[in-house]
Design an enzyme around this catalytic site. Structure first.
Site, short mmCIF file in Angstrom:
data_model
loop_
_atom_site.label_atom_id
_atom_site.label_comp_id
_atom_site.label_asym_id
_atom_site.label_seq_id
_atom_site.Cartn_x
_atom_site.Cartn_y
_atom_site.Cartn_z
N GLY A 1 0.42 -4.90 0.82
CA GLY A 1 -0.82 -4.90 0.03
C GLY A 1 -0.64 -5.54 -1.35
O GLY A 1 -1.59 -6.08 -1.92
N GLU B 1 -0.98 -9.07 -0.76
CA GLU B 1 -2.41 -9.33 -0.50
C GLU B 1 -3.22 -9.33 -1.80
O GLU B 1 -4.14 -10.13 -1.98
CB GLU B 1 -2.96 -8.31 0.50
CG GLU B 1 -2.48 -8.61 1.90
CD GLU B 1 -2.70 -7.49 2.89
OE1 GLU B 1 -2.44 -6.32 2.53
OE2 GLU B 1 -3.13 -7.76 4.02
N ALA C 1 0.86 -1.17 0.00
CA ALA C 1 0.00 0.00 0.00
C ALA C 1 0.90 1.23 0.00
O ALA C 1 2.07 1.16 0.41
CB ALA C 1 -0.88 -0.01 1.24
N GLU D 1 4.94 -5.14 7.02
CA GLU D 1 4.15 -4.19 7.83
C GLU D 1 4.66 -4.08 9.27
O GLU D 1 4.62 -3.01 9.87
CB GLU D 1 2.67 -4.61 7.87
CG GLU D 1 1.89 -4.27 6.62
CD GLU D 1 1.96 -5.36 5.56
OE1 GLU D 1 2.89 -6.20 5.60
OE2 GLU D 1 1.07 -5.36 4.68
N1 CO8 Z 1 4.61 3.14 -0.69
C1 CO8 Z 1 5.05 4.30 -1.22
N2 CO8 Z 1 6.19 4.40 -1.96
C2 CO8 Z 1 6.89 3.27 -2.17
C3 CO8 Z 1 6.49 2.03 -1.63
C4 CO8 Z 1 5.30 1.99 -0.87
N3 CO8 Z 1 4.81 0.85 -0.35
N4 CO8 Z 1 7.39 1.08 -2.01
C5 CO8 Z 1 8.32 1.72 -2.74
N5 CO8 Z 1 8.04 3.03 -2.84
C6 CO8 Z 1 8.78 4.05 -3.57
C7 CO8 Z 1 10.04 4.49 -2.79
O1 CO8 Z 1 9.72 5.46 -1.82
C8 CO8 Z 1 10.89 5.04 -3.93
O2 CO8 Z 1 10.42 6.32 -4.25
P1 CO8 Z 1 11.50 7.52 -4.56
O3 CO8 Z 1 12.26 7.02 -5.77
O4 CO8 Z 1 10.65 8.70 -4.81
O5 CO8 Z 1 12.36 7.59 -3.34
C9 CO8 Z 1 10.55 4.13 -5.11
O6 CO8 Z 1 9.29 3.50 -4.77
C10 CO8 Z 1 11.57 3.04 -5.32
O7 CO8 Z 1 11.76 2.35 -4.09
P2 CO8 Z 1 13.21 2.14 -3.41
O8 CO8 Z 1 14.14 3.24 -3.81
O9 CO8 Z 1 12.98 1.92 -1.96
O10 CO8 Z 1 13.63 0.79 -4.15
P3 CO8 Z 1 14.58 -0.35 -3.59
O11 CO8 Z 1 14.82 -1.28 -4.75
O12 CO8 Z 1 15.76 0.23 -2.88
O13 CO8 Z 1 13.71 -1.12 -2.47
C11 CO8 Z 1 11.71 -2.15 -1.63
C12 CO8 Z 1 12.56 -1.81 -2.87
C13 CO8 Z 1 12.46 -3.14 -0.74
C14 CO8 Z 1 10.42 -2.77 -2.13
C15 CO8 Z 1 11.43 -0.85 -0.82
O14 CO8 Z 1 10.92 0.14 -1.72
C16 CO8 Z 1 10.43 -1.02 0.27
O15 CO8 Z 1 10.75 -1.52 1.34
N6 CO8 Z 1 9.15 -0.58 0.04
C17 CO8 Z 1 8.12 -0.61 1.03
C18 CO8 Z 1 7.57 -2.01 1.20
C19 CO8 Z 1 6.54 -2.03 2.28
O16 CO8 Z 1 6.79 -1.74 3.43
N7 CO8 Z 1 5.31 -2.42 1.92
C20 CO8 Z 1 4.23 -2.54 2.84
C21 CO8 Z 1 3.45 -1.28 2.90
S1 CO8 Z 1 2.19 -1.33 4.16
C22 CO8 Z 1 0.93 -2.21 3.46
O17 CO8 Z 1 1.03 -2.67 2.35
C23 CO8 Z 1 -0.33 -2.39 4.27
C24 CO8 Z 1 -1.37 -3.13 3.45
C25 CO8 Z 1 -2.73 -2.81 3.93
C26 CO8 Z 1 -3.62 -2.32 2.78
C27 CO8 Z 1 -3.90 -0.85 2.98
C28 CO8 Z 1 -5.04 -0.32 2.10
C29 CO8 Z 1 -5.40 1.11 2.52
#
Ligand code: CO8
Length: 256
Positions: free
Chosen positions: A107, A110, A64, A130
């Site tokens: 998400g 999911e 998400a 999460e």
């Molecule tokens: N949300 C917003 N932005 C994101 C997300 C995300 N989940 N994942 C990646 N991005 C963005 C980064 O901020 C980055 O943006 P920018 O270039 O502007 O800095 C861009 O995508 C590229 O990401 P990275 O530079 O971090 O890329 P890496 O290859 O270094 O890392 C990862 C990749 C490991 C996937 C890393 O991006 C990461 O850890 N992302 C977050 C993963 C995460 O925590 N996901 C869970 C989110 S919570 C959730 O899903 C709850 C679900 C419930 C549903 C909710 C419905 C309302």
């Protein structure tokens, strides 16, 4: 007009491509609404028999949208009721296949788990990070993963928030197949085209019965299977399937 997904169809297969590449297809609410509306549109389109959801080479979806969620209050979430939208995915009766390249996290995982079949690239990464954000999965992750791999393993993965390789996900019965990364979409489409040839009424009745096996007590599931078996005899495809067997020719199913 969709902002965050592309949608198209190919030989009775409806494809939804997640398309927010600058944030690894992070799912904001508008994107989820677009996905669900497109699923419903394919569901209501008689020409579509099977649905595929895919991402791009780097990500299916990395979760998400954290920026969108960060400042939400419990009351915002209660009033927005964001997961009601997700529940609509489970009402789709046509087969939904997920083609996963790269990250399927939070998400994004999911969303894949809401699909009926998951094919993944060798280097795909699944997981629920999460816990590291101080929350927990909210769109059904604790439920789907536990039903797929059992309580102990699900707790271990969700507590630690670590990424699971495609082969680990396969080993625990969370996904269907692991394929070379350049072949994920092709293999998923190949499976979709195989399903297109099957009688659609049978496919939807089977889907309902199999989820009943997951969610209902045995006798209730058996009762539902039985009713669906009887219902299949209302279809022209049942007549065609059995007549074709007797005639020793391949059947042609119409979806009626
Ligand atoms: N949300 C917003 N932005 C994101 C997300 C995300 N989940 N994942 C990646 N991005 C963005 C980064 O901020 C980055 O943006 P920018 O270039 O502007 O800095 C861009 O995508 C590229 O990401 P990275 O530079 O971090 O890329 P890496 O290859 O270094 O890392 C990862 C990749 C490991 C996937 C890393 O991006 C990461 O850890 N992302 C977050 C993963 C995460 O925590 N996901 C869970 C989110 S919570 C959730 O899903 C709850 C679900 C419930 C549903 C909710 C419905 C309302």
């Amino acid at each position: 007009m969709n902002k965050y997904i592309k949608a198209f169809s190919e030989d009775h297969v409806g494809v939804i491509q997640l398309d927010r590449p600058n944030v690894l297809n992070a799912l904001n609410r508008e994107m989820v609404t677009e996905i669900v509306s497109q699923l419903q549109s394919f569901e209501n389109n008689e020409d579509i028999r099977v649905i595929v959801i895919r991402g791009n080479e780097l990500a299916f979806a990395a979760g998400a949208d954290i920026d969108e969620m960060r400042d939400a209050s419990p009351l915002d979430l209660e009033l927005l009721n964001p997961f009601a939208e997700w529940d609509k995915i489970s009402l789709i009766k046509k087969p939904i296949l997920a083609a996963v390249n790269g990250f399927a996290l939070g998400g994004g995982f999911e969303l894949a788990l809401h699909c009926d079949v998951i094919l993944a690239a060798e280097d795909a990464k699944f997981g629920f990070p999460e816990v590291k954000l101080g929350v927990l999965p909210g769109a059904g992750g604790t439920q789907f993963l536990t039903k797929a791999m059992g309580t102990r393993k699900a707790l271990e993965w969700i507590w630690l928030g670590e990424q699971m390789t495609a082969n680990e996900a396969l080993k625990y019965g969370v996904i269907n197949r692991v394929v070379a990364k350049e072949l994920v979409v092709e293999e998923t489409m190949r499976l979709a085209f195989q399903l297109v040839e099957q009688p659609p009424i049978s496919l939807r009745l089977i889907k309902e019965a199999v989820y009943a096996a997951r969610d209902l007590p045995l006798q209730e599931g058996k009762n539902l299977e039985r009713k669906n078996f009887y219902l299949a005899f209302a279809s022209e495809d049942q007549k065609e399937g059995m007549q074709a067997f007797i005639d020793k020719r391949p059947p042609t199913f119409k979806g009626r």
